[in-house]
Design an enzyme around this catalytic site. Structure first.
Site, PDB file in Angstrom:
ATOM      1  N   ASP A 241      -3.356   7.394  -3.407  1.00 22.93           N
ATOM      2  CA  ASP A 241      -4.641   8.039  -3.650  1.00 22.93           C
ATOM      3  C   ASP A 241      -4.944   9.035  -2.551  1.00 22.93           C
ATOM      4  O   ASP A 241      -4.249   9.094  -1.534  1.00 22.93           O
ATOM      5  CB  ASP A 241      -5.744   6.967  -3.711  1.00 22.93           C
ATOM      6  CG  ASP A 241      -5.688   6.003  -2.517  1.00 22.93           C
ATOM      7  OD1 ASP A 241      -4.572   5.661  -2.102  1.00 22.93           O
ATOM      8  OD2 ASP A 241      -6.757   5.608  -2.002  1.00 22.93           O
TER       9      ASP A 241
ATOM     10  N   CYS B 181      -5.703 -24.102  19.416  1.00 19.52           N
ATOM     11  CA  CYS B 181      -6.408 -24.427  20.660  1.00 19.52           C
ATOM     12  C   CYS B 181      -5.978 -25.784  21.201  1.00 19.52           C
ATOM     13  O   CYS B 181      -6.073 -26.031  22.403  1.00 19.52           O
ATOM     14  CB  CYS B 181      -7.918 -24.375  20.447  1.00 19.52           C
ATOM     15  SG  CYS B 181      -8.488 -22.691  20.137  1.00 19.52           S
TER      16      CYS B 181
ATOM     17  N   ASP C 114       0.868  -1.180   0.000  1.00 19.96           N
ATOM     18  CA  ASP C 114       0.000   0.000   0.000  1.00 19.96           C
ATOM     19  C   ASP C 114       0.903   1.227   0.000  1.00 19.96           C
ATOM     20  O   ASP C 114       2.113   1.141   0.236  1.00 19.96           O
ATOM     21  CB  ASP C 114      -0.960  -0.031   1.195  1.00 19.96           C
ATOM     22  CG  ASP C 114      -2.177   0.886   0.976  1.00 19.96           C
ATOM     23  OD1 ASP C 114      -2.231   1.585  -0.058  1.00 19.96           O
ATOM     24  OD2 ASP C 114      -3.061   0.900   1.856  1.00 19.96           O
TER      25      ASP C 114
ATOM     26  N   CYS D  31      -9.185 -25.915  16.911  1.00 24.22           N
ATOM     27  CA  CYS D  31      -8.175 -25.738  15.874  1.00 24.22           C
ATOM     28  C   CYS D  31      -6.794 -26.115  16.437  1.00 24.22           C
ATOM     29  O   CYS D  31      -6.646 -26.382  17.631  1.00 24.22           O
ATOM     30  CB  CYS D  31      -8.191 -24.310  15.338  1.00 24.22           C
ATOM     31  SG  CYS D  31      -7.437 -23.095  16.428  1.00 24.22           S
TER      32      CYS D  31
ATOM     33  N   CYS E 227     -13.392 -24.072  20.489  1.00 23.78           N
ATOM     34  CA  CYS E 227     -12.685 -24.276  19.230  1.00 23.78           C
ATOM     35  C   CYS E 227     -11.680 -25.410  19.385  1.00 23.78           C
ATOM     36  O   CYS E 227     -11.113 -25.610  20.451  1.00 23.78           O
ATOM     37  CB  CYS E 227     -11.987 -22.975  18.835  1.00 23.78           C
ATOM     38  SG  CYS E 227     -11.125 -23.085  17.279  1.00 23.78           S
TER      39      CYS E 227
HETATM   40  N1  GUN Z   1      -6.217   1.457   3.418  1.00 23.06           N
HETATM   41  C1  GUN Z   1      -7.448   1.605   3.954  1.00 23.06           C
HETATM   42  N2  GUN Z   1      -8.187   2.452   3.193  1.00 23.06           N
HETATM   43  C2  GUN Z   1      -7.423   2.827   2.163  1.00 23.06           C
HETATM   44  C3  GUN Z   1      -7.647   3.685   1.035  1.00 23.06           C
HETATM   45  O1  GUN Z   1      -8.712   4.266   0.845  1.00 23.06           O
HETATM   46  N3  GUN Z   1      -6.591   3.840   0.166  1.00 23.06           N
HETATM   47  C4  GUN Z   1      -5.396   3.181   0.345  1.00 23.06           C
HETATM   48  N4  GUN Z   1      -4.429   3.357  -0.548  1.00 23.06           N
HETATM   49  N5  GUN Z   1      -5.180   2.377   1.396  1.00 23.06           N
HETATM   50  C5  GUN Z   1      -6.185   2.199   2.287  1.00 23.06           C
HETATM   51 ZN    ZN Z   2      -9.019 -22.367  17.940  1.00 26.93          ZN
END
Ligand code: GUN
Ligand code: ZN
Length: 645
Positions: free
Chosen positions: A127, A280, A92, A277, A275
């Site tokens: 963005d 657990c 991101d 899993c 649970c």
């Molecule tokens: N992570 C959570 N929301 C957003 C978003 O609107 N844009 C970006 N780039 N990362 C995010």
């Molecule tokens: Zn579990």
């Protein structure tokens, strides 16, 4: 653009796949948010891979960029070495930090170049995060800026690119943003929705997804930023979300909360072994509750991730089985706000109808609201057109269409006029001859849906019929054969329209199953020309398609195969999307289509996997599976289908 391939689908939701430099991503997929600093990971990517089979993760390129020691490693050795992970890594861009902290010190070009430099498999445009409350003017200005950045990013980036979809709560902006994201990006990433997810504002989220969806092309994978609570996976998948990311597993763990598909609970409230899993088995949750500090947080986060991965598996299975609406409805019981969000989705059938399959293996109600699913909306609309202009029908309880019942029901009166019968079903009255058709069929004969007082033996039915039409019709006659003829024409009319059904040769003969009494095939000169599925849908054999073709207007029911693929389709191989020259836009996924060449010569009968509008957008994968073809016997099941040249 991505080379996204649809493998299986249920409505808008698809099981898909696309390649990255570090291997394929099978969707729907949960990409856990991984902190780039190993010291701050409750679960390492290595553990995620080895113990949970999680291949793809997402991390913040911005945190790497601004943290000198992390940056040094990433620049020298790449993001995969920094994370100790050799599967797909999406990065991101810092937009969320910009939103949370007011500003980031990096520009869009620099952070994009940085993501490429550290060899991210999927880079994200920086963005401008737009709040749901943002005015149209402000949201539009931010969107213009985001789109300009996306255009620059597309020019600069060779690898996979995620383009965020913004626009706040404004439908027109969401649509525009989605269209641009699909055109410019490999992945359209719906953003600006974290506040809605965090505050359980699912009605607003549904509205945004409704507005966004028509702008998204089928060729893009769709990502939902922040969609990390397992309770919401099925809901988002209904809209065709393919990729989910979230730090929810860790955020909830910090507050001592367990994520479950049924909602979240405080671990301190867990007294019983809920649970079994593998985590657990090592240490039950009731013991984890007694821990303190980082180990407690780590174990809760780990468990939250297990629960999330398991739910994603259920979503995938539901898509394969055609039961995603059922799953979403069951999950909506987790919280009234989620129920309201799903109700909002149902108010917009037009978003779902273009990819709504012809039928599904089952139609299971979870409650009365199940009767408002898109499948039912389409059925009732079709029914209104089918029954238009008919005289008032007689009603019968939902009796099965078996000879022992039908024999008592006259379909003509003494003057020769037709008598119509309607079955009373939970979806409303349905013409009796169609009452085995999806989605009405599955109700038929199920006791709890029939008024117990109307439970009928053939003998009591005969009495009721006498009361309804006695004196005006011949009640001594056995009407079964008349019903079979009528039902054959009716099912053909339901599927191909009145004109085609009327014009087909009179030699068609219905065949009932000796065991169930259901109509299961239509023969002509003793050869099967249509099969009738348990969903009540008529599907032509190769001979049947040959009978149909001259009666259908040009283009109707056809998928035109390009010359390159002609020999393969003729021999029974699957038809790949890129070899489709055109397709009747009225066809839907799951429908049988006539696969013809450019001169309208019939090559095969296929079952569509994709909706016609999706085909030109998907450069990879199968558009239709051949079920019967010119050069061979009827294929018993779906052929493996090798790729044509
Ligand atoms: N992570 C959570 N929301 C957003 C978003 O609107 N844009 C970006 N780039 N990362 C995010
Ligand atoms: Zn579990």
């Amino acid at each position: 653009m991505t080379g996204f391939e649809v493998v299986e689908r249920d409505g808008l939701a698809r099981l898909g796949r696309f390649d990255t430099p570090h291997g394929p991503i099978d969707t729907p997929a949960l990409l856990p948010v991984v902190h780039p600093d190993p010291a701050r990971q409750p679960v390492s990517p290595k553990e995620m891979h080895e113990r949970l089979d999680v291949r793809a993760v997402i991390t913040s390129s911005y945190i790497v960029w601004r943290t000198a020691p992390l940056r040094a490693v990433a620049e020298a050795e790449g993001i995969h070495r920094l994370l100790g992970h050799d599967g797909p890594v999406m990065t991101d861009s810092g937009a969320f930090q910009q939103h949370a902290y007011g500003s980031v010190e990096v520009g869009p070009d620099e952070i994009l170049a940085f993501q490429s430099a550290i060899r991210s498999d999927i880079a994200t445009v920086l963005d401008l995060f737009t709040e749901p409350e943002s005015s149209h003017e402000a949201a539009e200005a931010a969107l213009e800026a985001t789109l300009a950045r996306a255009r620059d990013a597309r020019r600069a980036r060779k690898g996979l690119l995620a383009v965020p979809v913004q626009g706040g709560s404004h439908d027109d902006l969401r649509f525009r943003s989605a269209r641009a994201a699909s055109e410019l990006g490999d992945i359209a990433a719906v953003g600006g929705v974290v506040p809605l997810l965090e505050q359980y504002r699912f009605v607003e989220l549904a509205r945004i997804l409704v507005a966004t969806r028509p702008g998204l092309g089928a060729g893009s994978a769709v990502h939902l930023f922040g969609g990390g609570h397992p309770m919401t996976f099925a809901f988002a998948a209904l809209f065709g979300v393919d990729l989910f990311d979230s730090s929810a597993y860790h955020k909830f763990a910090r507050r001592g909360r367990l994520l479950l598909p049924e909602g979240s609970v405080a671990i301190d409230e867990v007294r019983d072994p809920i649970c079994r899993c593998f985590l657990c088995a090592e240490r039950p949750l009731s013991e984890v509750a007694g821990l303190s500090g980082p180990e407690r947080e780590r174990r809760i986060a780990y468990h939250n991730l297990v629960a999330s991965v398991e739910e994603m598996g259920r979503v995938r299975r539901a898509i394969r089985d055609g039961t995603l609406w059922e799953l979403a409805e069951r999950r909506a019981a987790a919280h009234p706000a989620l129920r309201a969000g799903l109700a909002e989705a149902r108010r917009h059938p037009e978003v779902f109808l273009p990819t709504e399959p012809e039928s599904r293996r089952a139609f299971r109600e979870t409650g009365p609201e199940s009767r408002e699913r898109p499948a039912v909306v389409r059925f009732l609309r079709h029914l209104a057109a089918y029954a238009a202009g008919r005289p008032e029908p007689k009603r019968v309880p939902a009796v099965a269409l078996r000879p022992e019942y039908l024999s008592h029901l006259p379909i003509r009166d003494l003057s020769g006029s037709s008598v119509y019968w309607e079955a009373v079903t939970p979806l409303g009255p349905v013409p009796l001859e169609l009452s085995e058709t999806y989605p009405a069929g599955p109700y038929l004969g199920i006791d709890e849906f029939v008024d117990p007082r109307s439970h009928l033996s053939p003998a009591t039915l005969a009495k009721k019929v006498e009361a309804a039409v006695g004196g005006s019709a011949d009640l001594d006659r056995d009407w079964t054969a008349d019903w079979t003829r009528f039902q054959v024409r009716s099912l053909l009319e339901w599927r191909y329209g009145r004109v085609v059904a009327r014009d087909l040769p009179p030699s068609l003969v219905g065949e009932r199953s000796p065991r169930t009494g259901r109509l299961r095939a239509i023969r002509s000169d003793s050869e099967v020309v249509f099969h009738i599925g348990t969903d009540g849908v008529v599907r032509p054999t190769f001979r049947g398609a040959g009978l149909l073709r001259p009666h259908l207007p040009p283009g109707r029911e056809r998928v035109v195969v390009s010359d390159d693929a002609r020999p393969f389709v003729e021999a029974g191989r699957s038809l790949f999307a890129r070899f489709v020259a055109s397709a009747d836009p009225a066809l839907v996924p799951g429908a049988s289509a006539l696969l013809v060449d450019r001169s309208d010569e019939l090559l095969a009968v296929g079952r569509l996997l994709l909706a016609p509008h999706e085909i030109p957008l998907l450069s990879r994968g199968v558009a239709a599976r051949v079920v019967a073809h010119a050069r061979g016997p009827e294929l018993p099941s779906e052929p493996a289908g090798e790729e044509a040249p």
